[in-house]
Write a protein that holds these residues in place. Structure first.
Motif, PDB file in Angstrom:
ATOM      1  N   LYS A  47      -8.776   6.995   7.736  1.00 27.55           N
ATOM      2  CA  LYS A  47      -8.275   5.630   7.618  1.00 27.55           C
ATOM      3  C   LYS A  47      -7.056   5.656   6.674  1.00 27.55           C
ATOM      4  N   ARG A  48      -6.860   4.601   5.871  1.00 30.40           N
ATOM      5  CA  ARG A  48      -5.598   4.516   5.119  1.00 30.40           C
ATOM      6  C   ARG A  48      -5.696   4.660   3.607  1.00 30.40           C
ATOM      7  N   PRO A  49      -6.735   5.262   3.048  1.00 27.99           N
ATOM      8  CA  PRO A  49      -6.726   5.407   1.584  1.00 27.99           C
ATOM      9  C   PRO A  49      -5.675   6.443   1.194  1.00 27.99           C
ATOM     10  N   ARG A  50      -5.102   6.268   0.024  1.00 27.60           N
ATOM     11  CA  ARG A  50      -4.050   7.199  -0.410  1.00 27.60           C
ATOM     12  C   ARG A  50      -4.619   8.564  -0.757  1.00 27.60           C
ATOM     13  N   LYS A  51      -5.884   8.605  -1.078  1.00 30.77           N
ATOM     14  CA  LYS A  51      -6.527   9.915  -1.234  1.00 30.77           C
ATOM     15  C   LYS A  51      -7.959   9.814  -0.735  1.00 30.77           C
ATOM     16  N   SER A  52      -8.552  10.943  -0.395  1.00 21.51           N
ATOM     17  CA  SER A  52      -9.892  10.925   0.169  1.00 21.51           C
ATOM     18  C   SER A  52     -10.542  12.286   0.019  1.00 21.51           C
TER      19      SER A  52
ATOM     20  N   HIS B  52      -5.767  -3.533  -1.719  1.00 21.29           N
ATOM     21  CA  HIS B  52      -7.135  -4.031  -1.588  1.00 21.29           C
ATOM     22  C   HIS B  52      -8.003  -3.706  -2.798  1.00 21.29           C
TER      23      HIS B  52
ATOM     24  N   ASP C  70       0.828  -1.214   0.000  1.00 18.60           N
ATOM     25  CA  ASP C  70       0.000   0.000   0.000  1.00 18.60           C
ATOM     26  C   ASP C  70       0.854   1.252   0.000  1.00 18.60           C
TER      27      ASP C  70
ATOM     28  N   GLU D 111     -17.353   6.047   8.671  1.00 15.96           N
ATOM     29  CA  GLU D 111     -15.912   6.098   8.372  1.00 15.96           C
ATOM     30  C   GLU D 111     -15.113   6.705   9.518  1.00 15.96           C
TER      31      GLU D 111
ATOM     32  N   LEU E 283     -14.679   0.456   3.663  1.00 16.21           N
ATOM     33  CA  LEU E 283     -14.342   0.755   5.063  1.00 16.21           C
ATOM     34  C   LEU E 283     -13.656  -0.438   5.718  1.00 16.21           C
TER      35      LEU E 283
ATOM     36  N   ALA F 149     -11.731  -2.412   4.357  1.00 17.20           N
ATOM     37  CA  ALA F 149     -10.352  -2.458   3.852  1.00 17.20           C
ATOM     38  C   ALA F 149      -9.551  -1.234   4.306  1.00 17.20           C
ATOM     39  N   ASP F 150     -10.047  -0.499   5.323  1.00 15.94           N
ATOM     40  CA  ASP F 150      -9.371   0.691   5.841  1.00 15.94           C
ATOM     41  C   ASP F 150      -9.356   1.824   4.824  1.00 15.94           C
ATOM     42  N   GLY F 151     -10.391   1.852   3.979  1.00 18.06           N
ATOM     43  CA  GLY F 151     -10.469   2.868   2.938  1.00 18.06           C
ATOM     44  C   GLY F 151     -11.467   3.958   3.271  1.00 18.06           C
ATOM     45  N   THR F 152     -11.851   4.700   2.245  1.00 18.65           N
ATOM     46  CA  THR F 152     -12.756   5.836   2.413  1.00 18.65           C
ATOM     47  C   THR F 152     -13.972   5.696   1.506  1.00 18.65           C
ATOM     48  N   VAL F 153     -15.093   6.271   1.923  1.00 18.66           N
ATOM     49  CA  VAL F 153     -16.330   6.180   1.143  1.00 18.66           C
ATOM     50  C   VAL F 153     -16.353   7.146  -0.037  1.00 18.66           C
TER      51      VAL F 153
ATOM     52  N   ALA G  43     -12.162   4.835  -2.236  1.00 24.40           N
ATOM     53  CA  ALA G  43     -10.719   4.616  -2.368  1.00 24.40           C
ATOM     54  C   ALA G  43     -10.250   3.732  -1.222  1.00 24.40           C
ATOM     55  N   VAL G  44      -9.373   2.800  -1.536  1.00 27.83           N
ATOM     56  CA  VAL G  44      -8.869   1.846  -0.542  1.00 27.83           C
ATOM     57  C   VAL G  44      -7.350   1.772  -0.639  1.00 27.83           C
ATOM     58  N   PRO G  45      -6.682   1.293   0.414  1.00 29.25           N
ATOM     59  CA  PRO G  45      -5.244   1.045   0.268  1.00 29.25           C
ATOM     60  C   PRO G  45      -5.016   0.186  -0.985  1.00 29.25           C
TER      61      PRO G  45
END
Lengths: 499, 499
Positions: free
Chosen positions: A208-213, B383, A133, B462, B439, B441-445, B378-380
């Protein structure tokens, strides 16, 4: 349902300093007792040298007075402990200055209101590396150099590379950067998420851990650069990059600063992507030579240090040659590039020792009690060379020693001025002119050090009264009792404020 | 000196929804009269089609009810006019929804409280290009495509490239990005300074023009992504890059999505720096073929579109070949690269028409009144492929048509789901699962669309209650009467809020 407690009567969007009360603080004694009771004796210090070291640093441009000492330094080891400390200081209205590496340069952690210091340095664990990641989660006390070493095994790198000793918490606080910022971005571009503790002890995880948001307000953006006045950072998830497979470093000397500037413009126009471009002035090169900290001896001329990185030797060789050609058309005197990793480190070494070599020179050749004023500005790129040349000439005219280093990729330069105690007022005028010059060029009074205690007056000149009043509104919304790192960035105390 | 008016009695750092009053709004009539009197008749519209177009869009995931219409749409032409409008709406407590391109997808500009709409589209001047500084100052109504065309003559480019029709103001509001974000960054990384108008009409300029700055709070960071709830953007200074001298585009098809994913990981590990990497699923490629919008016919398989850019043909050729090799070791079926600029545009064209081709397909082949739900997460990065594959399979299982496009460089993917009106509830469940998957997967909505009206509930999942309460604190500090784009991002009205 209760009524809103924090909508101002006027319904306005900003808070001017005249609207603020003089802050009132409580006696730290009870707060300290309660915290010691909860955390234990081994997480607090009352030793004079600790209190001194958490108030000031030799290399800071501004210094604490003798009274400006915290009553205690706490060393929490978890976010929950930080939260307990802040809940307690909130209850007793005790000021708190958070620190990590204490390498900041503008008086950013002077305990102007005494109170307590919270040192996050023991929170120095790397919590999780996610190789695929390209991110890492760390506690805020991790030093960037330790992180860099650690990530080498994963073939990864974290972009920001400020002065030696800086740690993630303080790096977030000042929105620092370093030589690699033009390639990998400043802290603003390299934080995925933060865990912070607010003035009342509330723990906030921003993302959380997304690379962008685009989900909700960008709280990372708000906390980065807020210099400990809005929250105490305890953890961060950071963006990583794959380490370039092949690298090289070149060193080029020019007869004039402006020639170096033209070469840099040439690289940009050509679309060459360098991993770093640093300008060291002739004085800086002299100090490096005298310091004996590097084995090579350099030309004492304005010098560009170039870092290249890429996927293959062919691509790097192409770039090294293309850069050389551009340098030659701009009167370069010497173009030295590394033929081994050892040579790379050797050449880049001259950049790494800049501040130390400057101080060392001053101590040995000017005065054993030499003082240093290291400060930075950033201007639109095209104004950089004239701006720094004028600062250089002003120093020379006054007979004051000092070196200049520029992150030329983003228009940021540093003056490291050497002076004897009695020359301080004279140097302050040079600094003032440096700031005015930056503002006249549509620049900023600090590119990466932050405002701290020393540059509040200049920030007032940089932004409008309304913009400052908006910052004040945010500060008072998050920290109504003005407990977190008081008197930094801008004044909240009308008694202190001078227009 | 007066007392602080906006420090809450409790001194806390956050505001929970229970602490808020139900907002009360005034009658817009008087405000509208005063604004019309000041601005003139030619800067306001009461025409039904205008009111409709400023409430909703066909391609939005959420729709306005029939009552949800502004009472007037204003078209100010200067920052001062925007300030006058906001001073007046502040005086009469009238809600204001700011818009520019109206291409947002999550109900971001539904006038839930009626009030008025402020359309910044007439503020569409490019004010100053600073070629050597690599920046441009524009009014917020400038469209990114117009800007892109304009900058071509200067050999410069602005990174963010969201959906067609988007304009700078809205792009700031949603912190948008697009296919090029992995290379050039999102809006967060590309704004140097903003001029905004606050809820009470105060005009704020956040920064001067340095390419980086640590001076004061990062107000850019706060406003970017705040979806018109904190301020109305009227001008922006944007970072530019030198346009690559040499470019190419490749299109590669794979038997499975996971193979494409492995290829992308391979590029990253190799250190290849692409200007864009887009994944289009087999369905998307089918819709593109059927649409007739491109002259080439493509394999109807998971497909990567790759953009290369660099300083020389040698470097680009090297990268195109290196990418091909990595694709081949990951079972690629076909690797097509452009041999002319025309071919580049042709190949990239398939990406550009994605949403339109999907809608077009739905209208012609499913139902002339087809609906579309276009949403993103968006997710790491690691994922991404499983996450989007599961969404794809869920759609297939339910017999619902839809295409998927991924910005694979930063783990962001879009589902464009086609459905008949009566299928809406079924689609809502698919979307809910897509969010939950992100979420988990530690991602964003949302990676780049923003929360708008439609994703408030997911934002609550989130981030923590405290993090939302901090966002509420900021909102009420800057907009105490809750006038700016009410009911977006998170609820401020306890009567509306459902936990």
């Amino acid at each position: 349902m209760t009524h809103a407690t924090n909508g101002p009567a006027t319904g306005s969007s900003i808070t001017r300093i005249e609207e603020l009360p003089v802050p009132k603080y409580g006696d730290p004694k009870k707060a300290i007792e309660e915290i010691v009771k909860q955390l234990g004796d081994d997480k607090v210090s009352f030793v004079k040298s600790d209190l001194d070291n958490h108030s000031d640093a030799y290399f800071s441009s501004d210094h604490a007075s003798e009274e400006q000492r915290p009553k205690a330094v706490f060393y929490p080891e978890t976010t929950e402990e930080v939260s307990f400390i802040l809940k307690t200081t909130h209850k007793y209205r005790v000021p708190v200055v958070p620190v990590t590496g204490r390498t900041s340069l503008e008086g950013n952690f002077i305990p102007t209101r005494q109170g307590i210091c919270v040192d996050i340095a023991r929170m120095n664990k790397i919590l999780a590396v996610h190789e695929k990641d390209l991110d890492v989660t760390v506690e805020a006390g991790v030093g960037w150099q330790d992180l860099d070493k650690y990530l080498k095994d994963y073939n990864l790198l974290f972009g920001p590379d400020p002065g030696p000793g800086a740690r993630i918490g303080g790096m977030v606080a000042t929105s620092c950067s370093g030589p690699s910022a033009a390639r990998w971005g400043t802290m603003k571009e390299n934080v995925i998420g933060l865990t912070v503790v607010l003035a009342d002890g509330t723990i906030i995880k921003t993302k959380k851990r997304p690379r962008k948001s685009s989900a909700g307000y960008n709280l990372n953006g708000l906390f980065i650069g807020s210099e400990g006045t809005l929250a105490v950072v305890t953890e961060a998830t950071l963006r990583l990059n794959v380490r370039p497979k092949v690298t090289n470093v070149a060193l080029v000397s020019f007869p004039k600063v402006s020639d170096a500037g033209k070469a840099v413009a040439g690289f940009v126009q050509e679309g060459l992507q360098l991993d770093a471009m640093e300008l060291l002035d002739d004085t800086m090169m002299h100090y490096v030579n005298v310091s004996g900290k590097t084995s090579l001896k350099y030309e004492e001329l304005p010098t560009l240090m170039l870092k290249f990185g890429g996927p293959s030797k062919e691509i790097i060789d192409y770039q090294v040659k293309a850069a050389q050609k551009i340098c030659q058309t701009n009167n370069s005197q010497k173009y030295l590039f590394a033929r081994s990793e050892k040579e790379e480190q050797e050449i880049w070494g001259a950049r790494k020792v800049a501040l130390l070599a400057t101080i060392d020179y001053g101590r040995k050749n000017i005065d054993k009690d030499i003082q240093v004023w290291a400060t930075d500005v950033a201007v639109p790129i095209s104004h950089l060379y004239q701006s720094l040349q004028e600062t250089k000439e002003e120093l020379q005219k006054l007979g004051i020693a000092g070196s200049i280093v520029g992150h030329v990729g983003d228009g940021n330069y540093h003056a490291m001025i050497l002076f004897k105690k009695e020359e301080r007022a004279k140097v302050a005028v040079v600094v003032e002119h440096m700031m005015e010059r930056a503002l006249a060029a549509d620049g900023t009074v600090t590119g990466e050090h932050g405002v701290g205690w020393g540059k509040k007056h200049y920030l007032q000149e940089e932004v409008s009264e309304e913009t400052l009043a908006l910052m004040r509104r945010i500060k008072i919304a998050l920290d109504p009792y003005n407990l977190l790192n008081p008197d930094k960035v801008f004044d909240m105390d009308p008694a202190l404020f001078e227009n």
